[in-house]
Design an enzyme around this catalytic site. Sequence first.
Site, PDB file in Angstrom:
ATOM      1  N   ASP A 231       2.299   5.755  -4.491  1.00  0.00           N
ATOM      2  CA  ASP A 231       0.855   5.811  -4.385  1.00  0.00           C
ATOM      3  C   ASP A 231       0.454   7.242  -4.735  1.00  0.00           C
ATOM      4  O   ASP A 231       1.298   8.139  -4.836  1.00  0.00           O
ATOM      5  CB  ASP A 231       0.390   5.386  -2.985  1.00  0.00           C
ATOM      6  CG  ASP A 231      -1.057   4.899  -3.010  1.00  0.00           C
ATOM      7  OD1 ASP A 231      -1.442   4.125  -2.115  1.00  0.00           O
ATOM      8  OD2 ASP A 231      -1.787   5.262  -3.950  1.00  0.00           O
TER       9      ASP A 231
HETATM   10  C1  GLC Z   1      -5.227   4.980  -3.976  1.00  0.00           C
HETATM   11  C2  GLC Z   1      -4.797   3.630  -3.446  1.00  0.00           C
HETATM   12  C3  GLC Z   1      -4.067   2.794  -4.441  1.00  0.00           C
HETATM   13  C4  GLC Z   1      -4.595   3.050  -5.841  1.00  0.00           C
HETATM   14  C5  GLC Z   1      -4.251   4.484  -6.191  1.00  0.00           C
HETATM   15  C6  GLC Z   1      -4.796   4.858  -7.578  1.00  0.00           C
HETATM   16  O1  GLC Z   1      -5.018   5.974  -3.026  1.00  0.00           O
HETATM   17  O2  GLC Z   1      -4.069   3.632  -2.218  1.00  0.00           O
HETATM   18  O3  GLC Z   1      -4.240   1.428  -4.052  1.00  0.00           O
HETATM   19  O4  GLC Z   1      -4.007   2.159  -6.772  1.00  0.00           O
HETATM   20  O5  GLC Z   1      -4.720   5.417  -5.234  1.00  0.00           O
HETATM   21  O6  GLC Z   1      -6.191   4.791  -7.583  1.00  0.00           O
END
Ligand code: GLC
Length: 703
Positions: free
Chosen positions: A267
Site C-alpha cells: 500500500d
Molecule cells: C491508499 C489506499 C489504497 C489505494 C492506495 C493508492 O492509501 O489504502 O487502497 O489503492 O493508497 O491510492
Amino acid sequence: MQLGPSAPTIVVGLLAAVAAACSDGGGSPESASQAFCRLPEAEVEARVDDLLSQMTLEEKVEQMAGTGALGSGGWLAPANERLGIPGFAMIDGPRGVSVLGGHATAFPVAMARGASWDPELERRVGEAIGAEARAKGASVLLAPTINLLRHPGWGRAQETYGEDTHHLSRFAVAFVEGAQQHVIASAKHFALNSIEDTRFTVNVTTDERTLREIYLPQFRAAVQEAHVGSVMSAYNRVDGAYCAENSHLLRDILKGDWGFRGFVESDWILGTRSTVASARSGLDIEMPSPSFYGAKLIAAVEAGEVPMDDIDEAARRVLRTKLCFELDSDPPVPDPAVVESADHTALALDAEREAIVLLANRNAALPLERSALGSLVVIGPLADSANIGDTGSSNVNPSYVVTPLAGIASHAGSAQVVFLEDDGSSAASQNALAAADAAVVVVGLTAADEGEGGVSGGDRHTLALSAEQEALIQRVADSSRRTIVVLEGGSAITVEPWIDRVDAVLMAWYPGQEGGNAIAEVLFGDVNPSGKLPFTVPHDESDLPEFVSDPARLDVTYGFLHGYRWIDAQGIEPRFPFGFGLSYTSFTVANLTLDGRTLAPGGVLGASVDVTNTGARSGDEIVQLYVGFEGSRVERPRRQLAAFARVHLEAGETRRVPLEIAARDIAYYDVAQAEFVLEPITYVVQVGESSRDLPLEARFRVR
Ligand code: GLC
C-alpha cells in the site's frame, strides 16, 4: 429425491475425501499458472530468464519500486528501455477509475453491488472499470477491495461487498475476471485491514483457523479461481508483523500454499516499513516510490543482508506479470470514447436498480402511484446532493450525477414535486407536508461520516444517523400522511428511534452517478426492488462484537464469529438479518432436493429448489442456501452461507433453481494438519430468503 422440512438424512457417498482433506492449494499449480498467463507460461519464463540474465542488480531493484510520478494512467513503476521491458501505470479503484484520472463512470459503491447478490452483474462492472482504466493508459487497477466486513463501523466498508466469506469470494472472483479482460487487477488489502483510523499501526491478531477459514478465502479465490495478477499488502500488522514484511502471509500462504504467480505491491507510502524484512518476506514492489527499496535495497544486497535470490524472485514476478498480460506487445492505448460511455452509465443505472434494498413497506406505502399522487414532498440534506461516496483513494469524478431529487422530479409524471430545503419546521414546510400525499426523506451518511482516514471521515463511532437527521424523520412523520425514508451510505445504519414512525424505508447506498434515476424508478414502481443486505443490521451496536478503532488500543483480536454468525451464536434477534430484502411481489420456496452424487475433494454437492413468484408482478428473488453442522469436533457457526442464486420470475411463475455446495466451503481448517478437512458428520442444509427465513431443510452425511 424429494425432501420436505423433516426430510430423512441421506448419506452422500464420499470417495476418499475424508482422508484426502481439501488441500489449501485448490487447483494444481500448473492449471493455476496457465490461466494466470495469456501466453504459454513456459515461453514467458524463458523470456524472463533471458532478461534476468542480462539485468544488473540496479536494474532488477529498479523494477521493485514505483517512480513516485503520477502519469495520465496513474502511479508509475519503471520501464527498462534498454531491454524493452514496459512499466506499470497503477490507478484506483473499486467504484470506477480514480478522480486522479479525470472523469470516469461512477458506479454504485461495491457494498451496493454486494447487495445485488449478482456476481454476473459484478463481472460486467469489473470489465467496465477495467476498460476505462485501460482507456486512460493504466495497466494495473487497484481494486477490488475484498477485506471482510467484520464490523459495519469500518470507515471503508463501502469499498467491500459484505460480511460473509462465501458471498464476498463470489464477488471478488467476478470483479477480477471482469477487470482482467483489460488490465491487471489488484486484490486488496492483504490482509485483515478492516479498521481505518488506526490502519497504519494497529496489530490484528487472530488464530490460524480464523485467518484461513474466515478472513482469507476471498483472497484465495481471487488468486486460484480468478488468477488475479497482483495483490496489495495492507498497512496494518497481523500477529505482530506489518503485512508488507509478513512472511507467513506473503510467502507461506499467498505464494506458497496458494501458488500465487503475480506480484505483491505495498500500500502507498506507509505500506512499506523496512528494506531487509520486506524483501525477505516477499514484498515485490514498494509503492509509490523507493523509500526502503532502491539504493537501500542495493546496499542491503551488497552487504549480504538480502540474498540475490530474493531480488531475482521479485523481479521475476514483476517481469512475468508484465509479459503474461502482454504489456509489451499490447500496451494500453488511451481511448476517451470508452470512458463514461452510454453502455457504462447504463450499467451503473442497472447496478443501482439491483442494489436498492426495500427494508420496510407498511400497508404497501410503496410503490407510489403517480396518478393517485397530488403532491409529493422531497426533503432531507441528501435529497439534492451528489452523494456518491468516499473522497479518498476510491473517489471518482463523473461528469454528472443524478441526485435523488432530480431523479424523482424527472420520473414523477403528473405528480407535483415539492422540494423543501429546510428541516421541515417552518410554517410553509409544515403546510406543504400536511398537504402532500407522501413525503420522501433522503438522509444517511456522507464522506464526512465514513471513508478513508485523513481524507474522509474514517471509522464510524456510531451506527445511527445524526441526531439532526433522526429529528427530521420524526418531524416529517408527525406531519405527513405517508413517510418514506431513503437511506444513503456504505454500511449498516441502525434505525430504532424512528423505524416504527415511518411507512417505508429504502437502502440506496452511495448510488453512483445514475443513482437518482434508480431511486425514483423504485419509488414509483417502474423497478421492483430486489436487493438484499450483505450485512446484518442490529437493533443496537452492542449486539455486535466490539469494534476497536482507538489509537490507545492497537492490539485487536478478531474472533471466529462476527455478523450473522455472531448473533446466531448469541441468540440475538437482528433488526434486519443478513440476506434480507423485501419486494413489491412475494415469493415462496419449496421442494428442496439434494443430488445423491458423491462429494469429491474440491467437488460440489448439487441442490435444487422451486422458487415461485406468488405476487402480481414480476421480480427477482435471491434464494440462499446455508449449511449447519451436527456433531462437529470443532467450533462451527450455527449456519453459514454456502450458495445463493438470483432468479427473475414473472407473476405466478415457478422456476427450479440449481444451487451448488462446494466441499471446500464447508470444510474446516485443521491447524495441526495444515489443511482443510471435510468432517464425516451430518450437514444441515437450509434454504430460504434470508439468514433468518429458512423454511426448507435437508440433511446429508459425509461418511
Ligand atoms: C491508499 C489506499 C489504497 C489505494 C492506495 C493508492 O492509501 O489504502 O487502497 O489503492 O493508497 O491510492
